[in-house]
Each structure stands twice: as C-alpha cells, then as structure tokens.
Design an enzyme around this catalytic site. Structure first.
Site, PDB file in Angstrom:
ATOM      1  N   TRP A 148       0.740  -1.304  -0.083  1.00 38.10           N
ATOM      2  CA  TRP A 148      -0.075  -0.134   0.040  1.00 38.10           C
ATOM      3  C   TRP A 148       0.843   1.224   0.004  1.00 38.10           C
ATOM      4  CZ3 TRP A 148      -4.282  -0.470  -2.112  1.00 38.10           C
ATOM      5  CH2 TRP A 148      -5.140  -1.454  -1.960  1.00 38.10           C
ATOM      6  N   ASP A 151      -1.159   6.766   6.417  1.00 38.77           N
ATOM      7  CA  ASP A 151      -2.323   5.995   5.980  1.00 38.77           C
ATOM      8  C   ASP A 151      -2.607   4.756   7.160  1.00 38.77           C
ATOM      9  OD1 ASP A 151      -4.208   4.133   4.572  1.00 38.77           O
ATOM     10  OD2 ASP A 151      -2.965   3.549   3.188  1.00 38.77           O
ATOM     11  N   LYS A 191     -12.244  -1.246   7.575  1.00 41.75           N
ATOM     12  CA  LYS A 191     -11.546  -2.280   8.452  1.00 41.75           C
ATOM     13  C   LYS A 191     -12.170  -1.940   9.717  1.00 41.75           C
ATOM     14  CE  LYS A 191      -8.435  -1.994   5.055  1.00 41.75           C
ATOM     15  NZ  LYS A 191      -8.815  -2.877   4.104  1.00 41.75           N
TER      16      LYS A 191
HETATM   17  N1  PMP Z   1      -4.280   1.449   2.312  1.00 40.89           N
HETATM   18  C1  PMP Z   1      -4.561   0.317   2.905  1.00 40.89           C
HETATM   19  C2  PMP Z   1      -3.184   0.251   4.409  1.00 40.89           C
HETATM   20  C3  PMP Z   1      -5.357  -0.507   2.752  1.00 40.89           C
HETATM   21  O1  PMP Z   1      -5.316  -1.665   3.563  1.00 40.89           O
HETATM   22  C4  PMP Z   1      -6.287  -0.150   1.731  1.00 40.89           C
HETATM   23  C5  PMP Z   1      -7.271  -1.153   1.283  1.00 40.89           C
HETATM   24  N2  PMP Z   1      -7.033  -2.466   1.719  1.00 40.89           N
HETATM   25  C6  PMP Z   1      -6.120   0.858   0.929  1.00 40.89           C
HETATM   26  C7  PMP Z   1      -5.135   1.780   1.201  1.00 40.89           C
HETATM   27  C8  PMP Z   1      -6.998   1.074  -0.163  1.00 40.89           C
HETATM   28  O2  PMP Z   1      -8.293   1.403   0.028  1.00 40.89           O
HETATM   29  P1  PMP Z   1      -9.341   1.804  -0.890  1.00 40.89           P
HETATM   30  O3  PMP Z   1      -9.704   0.548  -1.379  1.00 40.89           O
HETATM   31  O4  PMP Z   1     -10.555   2.227   0.237  1.00 40.89           O
HETATM   32  O5  PMP Z   1      -9.118   2.697  -1.805  1.00 40.89           O
END
Ligand code: PMP
Length: 361
Positions: A102, A172, A196
């Site tokens: 991520w 994040d 989450k």
């Molecule tokens: N950052 C992290 C740490 C994540 O776990 C996720 C999704 N699992 C995201 C960003 C992306 O999130 P979204 O699908 O809401 O754009």
C-alpha cells in the site's frame, strides 16, 4: 446460516452490536419514521448525529482542537493522489517510506503531483521487515513524509511513531486506526478508509492539522480541496450518510468497550494467541515477518505444504471461519484481527489450526 467468525481483510467484520442497532433503527431512525439513509444531511437530526460522531472520535483519540476531522469519500486510494495535490505545490518534494504494497502504491500515485523521494524501502527484503529508521534518506526540502503504519497485505506494522523532525508526518492508517492508543499530535495528517476498523467502505476518515489546510497546493476544483471540506463541515456535497452513521455507532461501541487502551490490550492478546500458535506449530504453519515488525491486525501465514491450502480453506469455512484466504500477492492464508473480531474468534481459529494438524499431519 448464522454469524460466522469473520477474518476478512476488508471490508471486514463490524461489531455485532453495531449491526444490530443499525438493524433495529433501519426503518425508523431516531423517531423520524424514515431510515437514516432517506433523510437530508442538512436536517437537524442528521447534523446532531454527525456532530456526535465527530465528538466521540475526538474523545476516543484525544484529537486536539487545532486538528480538523473530515468524513470524506473516494477510498484511501483517491487520497493517495489528493494528499499531494493539497500538501505539495508543483515542484515540491515529498518523502515516502515504502514498507509494503500500500505504501508502494501511495508513492506511485503521488508521483503525478509531487517529486516523490522514496526515502526508505524494504522491497528488496520482500517487505518482511520495516525499513530500519537509521537508514532513511529523508529529503531536507520535503513538504511531508508519508508512511503506512500497517501494511494490510504484508502484515508489517510500525509499533512506534517514527521521529521525522518538523516535517509533517502523513499516515495511511486504513488498517490500524483505532486499534489502540495513538498520539495524534505526532501527525500532520492521518487518513483511513473506513472498511476495516470504522464502518462500511465508501467513507474515508481524515484527521488533519489545520495549518496544513492553508497550503496552496495547486489549482484544483473545490471538491478536491481539503480546506473546502473542512470549511463546509464535510458537507461540501452530499456525504456518505449511512457510512457516517455507522462510524458513529462504532465510535460509541468503542467507548463502551473501555476506549482505545482497552481495545489495544485486547488486540495485543488476540495477535499473541495467533502468532504463538503459528510459531509453536513446529514449522507446520509459518509467518515469515520479522517478529518486531509483525502486525496486530493482519497475520499472513503459510502451511508447510501448499497443496493442503484448498483443504484448509474448505474445512475452515465449513467450521465457520470466514475469509482466511491470503492475498493473491502472497498466497497462503491471512487472518485479519480488527477490533470487531473477538478473542473467541481467534480461539476458534487456533483450535481449528491445531485440529487440522492432527488430522492432516
Ligand atoms: N491503504 C491500506 C493500508 C489498505 O489496506 C487499503 C485497502 N485494503 C487501501 C489503502 C485502499 O483502500 P480503498 O480500497 O478504500 O481505496
């Protein structure tokens, strides 16, 4: 089929009490004779609920007054781009710490709007440990430092907030916000997709130091500008009303659980139980992450013989243990242990794992 133990990485388990309250209130919310989804976000009832949700979050995290709390949309992914649009002006540099899937994605999306300096990366080590703080090559001119305190796929987590001096730290926290106590003052901006530890997908929570909202960024439409969202109380346009409502119920639930210190203790115990079961299995199960970098929230693990994966998944599902399949990037298994996953779920999982060893040897 009744409720199962749900180990989904996200959208993930929500507290059963929250779902039950939402169910009770679905047709007639707050004596209004209509669902919360069916009413104006400008109405008195909704505004009162929205303000209470913010106040509860501020209390849980002890958010200081010089930080704005925003209820946004677009998923964390949209904010990978929107954060550099707002915090960096054309030509500005931004530091990124790359510790898994991520943060790597956040850095790559930011590259359209900032000079991204990958100040540290653990990619060469397959993201099995965090990049050691003493090796970070921070750019002295960077306008912020971005990192991902918990990597949902790789299962690595920072257990301390890194010291980066006066440069605003941007985090994040999609997969570990509200997992335990946090000192918000250490951060310039915190953002998290809700799906989450907060509520349903489609809502993004942001906590941002107000002085950062004054940064000019670049020319952009108002809808992208965080300062506009803050000035409008996150109602620049129609917010995700149901998501905001469910987030508010989750914040109340968290307060009822004893707040973040209590939930943090519980999360520690849950993770310890699972890691001990993995490490004590004599190599039958394996989590390859360096122990000091292991996540409280997401525990990837493999079986000693990958040809047993399909059976493990089929049998675990039959035993009422949902969503243990690992992310496709890593294969194997992953158990996510977010706030709404009770200790009893982890106890059921480790009992199943031990039984699986006995039956399959
Ligand atoms: N950052 C992290 C740490 C994540 O776990 C996720 C999704 N699992 C995201 C960003 C992306 O999130 P979204 O699908 O809401 O754009």
């Amino acid at each position: 089929m009744g409720r199962v133990w749900n180990f989904s990485a996200g959208p993930a388990a929500l507290p059963q009490a929250v779902l039950e309250q939402a169910q009770r209130e679905l047709l007639d919310w707050n004596g209004s004779g209509a669902s919360v989804m069916e009413q104006s976000h400008r109405g008195k009832r909704f505004i009162a609920m929205a303000e209470r949700a913010e106040a509860d979050l501020r209390e849980l995290l002890d958010v200081p007054d010089d930080y704005a709390v925003l209820f946004l949309q677009g998923g964390a992914t949209q904010h990978f781009a929107q954060i550099p649009m707002n915090l960096a002006s054309p030509g500005d540099a931004a530091d990124y710490i790359v510790s898994g899937h991520w943060s790597e994605k956040a850095a790559s999306e930011a590259a359209s709007y900032a000079r991204v300096n990958v100040a540290a990366s653990s990619k060469a080590g397959a993201y099995l440990h965090l990049p050691a703080r003493d090796g970070w090559q921070l750019d002295p001119a960077a306008v912020y430092v971005h990192y991902t305190p918990n990597e949902t796929i790789h299962g690595v987590e920072f257990h301390d907030v890194p010291e980066v001096g006066a440069v605003p730290l941007v985090a994040d926290m999609s997969s570990n916000i509200l997992a335990g106590p946090l000192d918000v003052r250490r951060f310039g901006l915190i953002y998290a997709g809700a799906q989450k530890n907060i509520g349903p997908s489609g809502l993004v929570l942001m906590i941002v130091r107000r002085d950062l909202l004054a940064r000019p960024g670049r020319p952009m439409a108002r809808i992208f500008r965080y300062a506009e969202h803050a000035a409008a109380g996150s109602m620049l346009n129609t917010p995700n009303t149901f998501g905001w409502y469910l987030a508010g119920l989750t914040f109340q639930w968290l307060k009822g659980q004893g707040g973040l210190a209590a939930i943090g203790e519980r999360n520690r115990a849950k993770a310890a139980l699972l890691y001990d079961a993995i490490d004590g299995s004599g190599g039958y199960y394996r989590n390859p992450v360096e122990p000091s970098s292991r996540s409280r929230m997401n525990v990837p693990f493999t079986l000693h013989d990958g040809s047993l994966d399909a059976e493990f998944l089929a049998e675990s599902e039959a035993a009422g243990l949902l969503a243990l399949k690992g992310h496709k990037a890593l294969g194997g298994m992953r158990a996510s242990l977010y706030n709404a996953v009770p200790l009893a779920a982890v106890e059921a999982l480790v009992a199943f794992m031990a039984d699986f060893v006995r039956r399959h040897g």
